[in-house]
Design an enzyme around this catalytic site. Structure first.
Site, short mmCIF file in Angstrom:
data_model
loop_
_atom_site.label_atom_id
_atom_site.label_comp_id
_atom_site.label_asym_id
_atom_site.label_seq_id
_atom_site.Cartn_x
_atom_site.Cartn_y
_atom_site.Cartn_z
N SER A 274 -1.19 47.72 19.55
CA SER A 274 -0.75 48.17 18.23
C SER A 274 -1.69 47.74 17.12
O SER A 274 -1.93 48.49 16.17
CB SER A 274 0.67 47.65 17.96
OG SER A 274 1.56 48.07 18.95
N HIS A 332 0.04 43.99 13.34
CA HIS A 332 -0.05 45.31 12.72
C HIS A 332 -0.75 45.24 11.37
O HIS A 332 -1.64 46.05 11.08
CB HIS A 332 1.36 45.89 12.54
CG HIS A 332 2.02 46.27 13.81
ND1 HIS A 332 3.21 46.98 13.86
CD2 HIS A 332 1.67 46.06 15.10
CE1 HIS A 332 3.55 47.19 15.12
NE2 HIS A 332 2.64 46.63 15.89
#
Length: 376
Positions: A274, A332
């Site tokens: 991610s 993230h």
């Protein structure tokens, strides 16, 4: 000895009297004192008083029995080695990408020359009748195999350069996903393919966890986003520079995750691509903020890439500050910030200054060329 027998007989008589006079529940429960003792320890002493009552003190016979250990404070893991690994791996990635681009351009020029010469040699030497006879000499299985290879080649040629680049990344992620299903490899997968600042192995999992997914849905979501934005990213940076950004973003996002976990004390493992995928998404959205995006299951809803990037950064920032644990919001956020920084400033600071390294590699590879300057 008579007084001793009298005392023993008197002690037995008093013991029988006290046993008969005790309640029935106390006689039936031999662990009543231990259970009450646990209750007292759970209540704890009153801190507003200046002393401790006698009931909370252990009896003299139990003074040597150790009590429950006090809660130990987990020390913060050292992050110097992961920080040095992040800097070294990032520099190595961009250096290797610059050399790979030089070798790729050199190979393309040589292949173009060889193809031109072979085309001149074969021109007019063999007509369609020759290839028709050659095809008829093949067996049915060989003909089907050649047709299948032709379809695969047509499919591969129809892909963009970005999609062809991420195909290898998707294949590696699929292999690692299958390895998670092998019981004998669980210990190795947890050690090397999950990133945790409290683990003894902290550096190598920073890059290996970028290719690691335990959930099929998690991998499909990440690879779909990567497949979607890879064409725009590779068209902006090129294949070699894209790979350097992707791998560096995976390590940098994990490093920021390490820092936030050590600061908050929540030392739990993480895995997934991610952080690196967020860097690709953020780079494309920052470079083309007016591009229209949509949701795969809701195509009627559209929004600009700039607004999507702002929403994602806001959600991850809120999750990091509020302590949400559904995703690794620090990773993230680290990947997104690195992607924005690179397309805004990093390309000028890093990639455009690769010429000395490429020239050095050219001199090492071809010392007879003298001081000739490589192209590209």
């Amino acid at each position: 000895m008579a007084w001793r027998g009298f005392v023993v007989k008197w002690a037995k008589t008093e013991f029988l009297r006290s046993s008969d006079s005790s309640p029935r529940a106390a006689r039936l429960n031999p662990h009543n004192q231990q259970r009450c003792g646990f209750r007292r320890d759970a209540k704890g002493p009153d801190t507003h008083k200046g002393h401790v009552t006698r009931e909370t003190k252990p009896p003299s016979s139990e003074a040597g029995t150790p009590g429950p250990p006090p809660p130990t404070r987990v020390p913060r893991p050292p992050l110097f080695k992961p920080l040095m690994f992040t800097a070294g791996f990032t520099g190595f990635s961009f250096g290797a990408a610059a050399i790979l681009q030089y070798e790729t351009l050199k190979s393309r020029v040589q292949n173009a020359k060889d193809a031109e010469e072979s085309e001149k040699l074969l021109q007019g030497s063999r007509d369609m009748a020759y290839w028709h006879d050659w095809w008829n000499q093949l067996s049915g299985f060989q003909q089907q195999l050649l047709l299948l290879l032709s379809l695969v080649d047509d499919f591969w040629s129809g892909l963009t350069e970005g999609q062809r680049t991420v195909t290898g990344i998707i294949a590696v992620n699929a292999v690692v996903l299958c390895c998670w299903r092998i019981p004998s490899m669980q210990r190795t997968m947890i050690k090397y393919f999950t990133s945790n600042p409290a683990s003894k192995t902290r550096c190598l999992p920073m890059i290996l966890s970028t290719f690691s997914h335990y959930s099929v849905l998690h991998m499909v979501a990440n690879m779909y986003v990567l497949w979607t934005f890879s064409s725009g990213m590779v068209s902006l940076l090129g294949r070699e520079q894209f790979l350097a950004v992707y791998l560096s973003a995976g390590v940098i996002s994990t490093m920021l995750s390490y820092i936030c976990k050590a600061a908050s004390g929540r030392l739990h493992p993480s895995l997934g691509a991610s952080g690196a995928v967020m860097a690709v998404l953020a780079a494309v959205c920052a470079k083309m903020p007016e591009a229209k995006l949509g949701i795969i299951f809701l195509p009627m809803i559209t929004f600009t890439a700039g607004n999507a990037l702002k929403a994602l950064v806001a959600i991850d920032t809120a999750g990091l500050l509020l302590g949400w644990r559904l995703f690794d919001h620090a990773a993230h956020l680290g990947g997104a910030l690195f992607g924005i920084w690179y397309v805004s400033y990093g390309h000028k600071l890093i990639w455009r200054k690769r010429e000395p390294l490429v020239k050095l590699w050219h001199d090492v590879r071809s010392p007879a060329a003298g001081g000739s300057r490589p192209g590209g």
